[in-house]
Design a protein around this motif. Structure first.
Motif, PDB file in Angstrom:
ATOM      1  N   LEU A 164       0.806  -1.216   0.000  1.00 25.66           N
ATOM      2  CA  LEU A 164       0.000   0.000   0.000  1.00 25.66           C
ATOM      3  C   LEU A 164       0.843   1.271   0.000  1.00 25.66           C
ATOM      4  O   LEU A 164       0.313   2.363   0.211  1.00 25.66           O
ATOM      5  N   ALA A 165       2.134   1.130  -0.210  1.00 29.91           N
ATOM      6  CA  ALA A 165       3.024   2.292  -0.304  1.00 29.91           C
ATOM      7  C   ALA A 165       4.226   1.903  -1.141  1.00 29.91           C
ATOM      8  O   ALA A 165       4.576   0.724  -1.243  1.00 29.91           O
ATOM      9  N   GLY A 166       4.884   2.904  -1.721  1.00 22.04           N
ATOM     10  CA  GLY A 166       6.095   2.665  -2.491  1.00 22.04           C
ATOM     11  C   GLY A 166       7.323   2.885  -1.632  1.00 22.04           C
ATOM     12  O   GLY A 166       7.256   3.558  -0.598  1.00 22.04           O
ATOM     13  N   GLN A 167       8.453   2.350  -2.053  1.00 20.85           N
ATOM     14  CA  GLN A 167       9.676   2.488  -1.266  1.00 20.85           C
ATOM     15  C   GLN A 167      10.253   3.895  -1.316  1.00 20.85           C
ATOM     16  O   GLN A 167      11.083   4.265  -0.481  1.00 20.85           O
ATOM     17  N   ASP A 168       9.802   4.696  -2.269  1.00 22.23           N
ATOM     18  CA  ASP A 168      10.306   6.064  -2.387  1.00 22.23           C
ATOM     19  C   ASP A 168       9.444   7.080  -1.641  1.00 22.23           C
ATOM     20  O   ASP A 168       9.828   8.244  -1.521  1.00 22.23           O
ATOM     21  N   GLY A 169       8.276   6.668  -1.156  1.00 14.38           N
ATOM     22  CA  GLY A 169       7.408   7.601  -0.450  1.00 14.38           C
ATOM     23  C   GLY A 169       5.987   7.107  -0.448  1.00 14.38           C
ATOM     24  O   GLY A 169       5.656   6.105  -1.082  1.00 14.38           O
ATOM     25  N   CYS A 170       5.144   7.805   0.281  1.00 12.08           N
ATOM     26  CA  CYS A 170       3.731   7.434   0.316  1.00 12.08           C
ATOM     27  C   CYS A 170       2.902   8.595   0.832  1.00 12.08           C
ATOM     28  O   CYS A 170       3.417   9.524   1.448  1.00 12.08           O
ATOM     29  N   GLU A 171       1.619   8.520   0.554  1.00 11.53           N
ATOM     30  CA  GLU A 171       0.667   9.533   0.994  1.00 11.53           C
ATOM     31  C   GLU A 171      -0.118   8.991   2.179  1.00 11.53           C
ATOM     32  O   GLU A 171      -0.612   7.869   2.146  1.00 11.53           O
ATOM     33  N   LEU A 172      -0.210   9.780   3.246  1.00 12.89           N
ATOM     34  CA  LEU A 172      -0.876   9.353   4.475  1.00 12.89           C
ATOM     35  C   LEU A 172      -2.025  10.296   4.796  1.00 12.89           C
ATOM     36  O   LEU A 172      -1.879  11.511   4.732  1.00 12.89           O
ATOM     37  N   LYS A 209      -3.762  15.596   3.912  1.00 12.63           N
ATOM     38  CA  LYS A 209      -2.819  14.585   3.456  1.00 12.63           C
ATOM     39  C   LYS A 209      -1.409  14.991   3.864  1.00 12.63           C
ATOM     40  O   LYS A 209      -1.044  16.169   3.855  1.00 12.63           O
ATOM     41  N   LEU A 210      -0.626  14.002   4.214  1.00  9.93           N
ATOM     42  CA  LEU A 210       0.792  14.199   4.476  1.00  9.93           C
ATOM     43  C   LEU A 210       1.538  13.217   3.590  1.00  9.93           C
ATOM     44  O   LEU A 210       1.261  12.013   3.624  1.00  9.93           O
ATOM     45  N   THR A 211       2.449  13.704   2.769  1.00  6.11           N
ATOM     46  CA  THR A 211       3.170  12.849   1.842  1.00  6.11           C
ATOM     47  C   THR A 211       4.641  12.778   2.229  1.00  6.11           C
ATOM     48  O   THR A 211       5.297  13.811   2.401  1.00  6.11           O
ATOM     49  N   ILE A 212       5.139  11.564   2.417  1.00  4.48           N
ATOM     50  CA  ILE A 212       6.571  11.360   2.642  1.00  4.48           C
ATOM     51  C   ILE A 212       7.242  11.382   1.279  1.00  4.48           C
ATOM     52  O   ILE A 212       6.925  10.579   0.406  1.00  4.48           O
ATOM     53  N   THR A 213       8.164  12.307   1.089  1.00  3.27           N
ATOM     54  CA  THR A 213       8.759  12.504  -0.230  1.00  3.27           C
ATOM     55  C   THR A 213      10.198  11.998  -0.329  1.00  3.27           C
ATOM     56  O   THR A 213      10.712  11.833  -1.433  1.00  3.27           O
ATOM     57  N   ASP A 214      10.857  11.763   0.800  1.00  6.26           N
ATOM     58  CA  ASP A 214      12.238  11.261   0.769  1.00  6.26           C
ATOM     59  C   ASP A 214      12.419  10.284   1.921  1.00  6.26           C
ATOM     60  O   ASP A 214      12.804  10.667   3.024  1.00  6.26           O
ATOM     61  N   VAL A 215      12.126   9.011   1.660  1.00  6.58           N
ATOM     62  CA  VAL A 215      12.147   7.992   2.711  1.00  6.58           C
ATOM     63  C   VAL A 215      13.548   7.807   3.282  1.00  6.58           C
ATOM     64  O   VAL A 215      13.728   7.735   4.513  1.00  6.58           O
ATOM     65  N   ARG A 216      14.558   7.750   2.422  1.00  8.68           N
ATOM     66  CA  ARG A 216      15.921   7.480   2.901  1.00  8.68           C
ATOM     67  C   ARG A 216      16.401   8.554   3.864  1.00  8.68           C
ATOM     68  O   ARG A 216      16.910   8.256   4.954  1.00  8.68           O
ATOM     69  N   ARG A 217      16.223   9.807   3.497  1.00  9.72           N
ATOM     70  CA  ARG A 217      16.692  10.899   4.359  1.00  9.72           C
ATOM     71  C   ARG A 217      15.855  11.011   5.625  1.00  9.72           C
ATOM     72  O   ARG A 217      16.371  11.358   6.689  1.00  9.72           O
ATOM     73  N   LEU A 218      14.569  10.699   5.522  1.00  6.08           N
ATOM     74  CA  LEU A 218      13.731  10.729   6.717  1.00  6.08           C
ATOM     75  C   LEU A 218      14.177   9.635   7.700  1.00  6.08           C
ATOM     76  O   LEU A 218      14.213   9.859   8.915  1.00  6.08           O
ATOM     77  N   ARG A 219      14.544   8.470   7.173  1.00  2.40           N
ATOM     78  CA  ARG A 219      15.039   7.390   8.033  1.00  2.40           C
ATOM     79  C   ARG A 219      16.354   7.773   8.693  1.00  2.40           C
ATOM     80  O   ARG A 219      16.597   7.457   9.866  1.00  2.40           O
ATOM     81  N   ASP A 220      17.213   8.450   7.952  1.00  2.00           N
ATOM     82  CA  ASP A 220      18.481   8.901   8.528  1.00  2.00           C
ATOM     83  C   ASP A 220      18.234   9.864   9.681  1.00  2.00           C
ATOM     84  O   ASP A 220      18.881   9.777  10.730  1.00  2.00           O
ATOM     85  N   LEU A 221      17.317  10.790   9.493  1.00  2.00           N
ATOM     86  CA  LEU A 221      16.989  11.754  10.538  1.00  2.00           C
ATOM     87  C   LEU A 221      16.453  11.052  11.782  1.00  2.00           C
ATOM     88  O   LEU A 221      16.828  11.382  12.910  1.00  2.00           O
ATOM     89  N   ALA A 222      15.576  10.068  11.566  1.00  2.00           N
ATOM     90  CA  ALA A 222      14.923   9.383  12.684  1.00  2.00           C
ATOM     91  C   ALA A 222      15.824   8.357  13.352  1.00  2.00           C
ATOM     92  O   ALA A 222      15.528   7.901  14.467  1.00  2.00           O
ATOM     93  N   GLY A 223      16.918   7.964  12.676  1.00  2.00           N
ATOM     94  CA  GLY A 223      17.698   6.836  13.158  1.00  2.00           C
ATOM     95  C   GLY A 223      16.881   5.558  13.085  1.00  2.00           C
ATOM     96  O   GLY A 223      16.978   4.680  13.945  1.00  2.00           O
ATOM     97  N   PHE A 224      16.066   5.463  12.026  1.00  2.00           N
ATOM     98  CA  PHE A 224      15.115   4.363  11.897  1.00  2.00           C
ATOM     99  C   PHE A 224      15.773   3.133  11.300  1.00  2.00           C
ATOM    100  O   PHE A 224      16.300   3.170  10.194  1.00  2.00           O
ATOM    101  N   ASP A 225      15.731   2.038  12.034  1.00  2.00           N
ATOM    102  CA  ASP A 225      16.205   0.741  11.558  1.00  2.00           C
ATOM    103  C   ASP A 225      14.997  -0.176  11.462  1.00  2.00           C
ATOM    104  O   ASP A 225      14.417  -0.548  12.489  1.00  2.00           O
TER     105      ASP A 225
END
Length: 247
Positions: A164-172, A209-225
């Motif tokens: 239900l989402a793409g690896q590059d971003g998604c709409e929430l 709507k909130l759209t995540i537009t840069d998953v990789r950089r958002l994960r870096d910011l969050a320290g998300f593993d």
């Protein structure tokens, strides 16, 4: 959304063709619910439900009347306490968007647990929920900007896992109030956090709507593993808490 349920279960390992056919043959009685509507109240009888469409949450109302969201529920998620749990201990469950929800008779779930792959997956679902609860607890110790980023990363990763989402971003379809109550911050502060994320071109805001537009950089910011979301195959065997609670 039966396919979302299958994809959710297959995160624990591939299901046999027969097991997939059994799941697809189930006839769910679904109800359509508007946004911001209770699904399970604090005193409701324990039931097991399947999210078919939309976004919901587990939440509690604190003594001062504020809401604290403890988990997001997406299509493919089962929710509701196993049989024998006191209903007053259950978190409330409510919709965040328009949702379709199916109530699952316990005999049907007991029947499903007679299939090895499905039984393994049902055990895994319980373990996965515990892993996410631990991650949310640890995330509470982060600064509010990273805390919000982590919540968004987890939601994107979970939606991607069920197609239900793409690896590059998604709409929430998340409101600022929903995010504030999940991140344990004020509604004023969440607006500042989202503006900061927008300024760094990590997310964009539209009407409801909130759209995540840069998953990789958002994960870096969050320290998300995302490793805690990929834990597979529960190590405990047959008569675990979830399956025995269905009987």
């Amino acid at each position: 959304m039966a396919n979302a349920f299958i994809r959710r279960l297959e995160q624990a390992g591939t299901l046999a063709d027969l097991e997939q056919k059994v799941l697809l043959s189930l006839e769910f009685g679904t109800q359509e619910l508007a946004a911001h509507q209770a699904i399970i109240g604090q005193q409701a009888e324990p039931v097991l439900c399947l999210m078919m469409r939309g976004l919901a949450c587990r939440y509690a109302t604190l003594p001062d009347g504020t809401r604290r969201i403890a988990a997001f529920l997406i299509p493919g998620d089962l929710f509701g306490p196993p049989a024998g749990f006191p209903s007053e201990l259950a978190w409330r469950v409510g919709t965040l968007t328009r949702c379709s929800v199916a109530e699952l008779p316990r005999p049907d779930l007991c029947m499903l647990s007679s299939y090895p792959g499905i039984k393994r997956a049902l055990r895994w679902l319980m373990r996965d929920e515990l892993n996410r609860a631990r991650a949310w607890l640890l995330n509470d110790s982060q600064a509010s900007l990273q805390r919000v980023a982590h919540l968004l990363c987890e939601l994107q990763a979970r939606l991607e896992a069920v197609g239900l989402a793409g690896q590059d971003g998604c709409e929430l379809s998340l409101s600022q109030a929903d995010l504030a109550d999940a991140a344990a911050t004020s509604h004023v502060h969440i607006s500042r956090i989202l503006q900061t994320l927008c300024g760094h071109q990590l997310v964009s805001l539209g009407r409801q709507k909130l759209t995540i537009t840069d998953v990789r950089r958002l994960r870096d910011l969050a320290g998300f593993d995302p490793g805690y979301l990929a834990a597979r195959r529960a190590e405990f065997e047959p008569d675990d808490l979830l399956v025995s609670g269905l009987t």
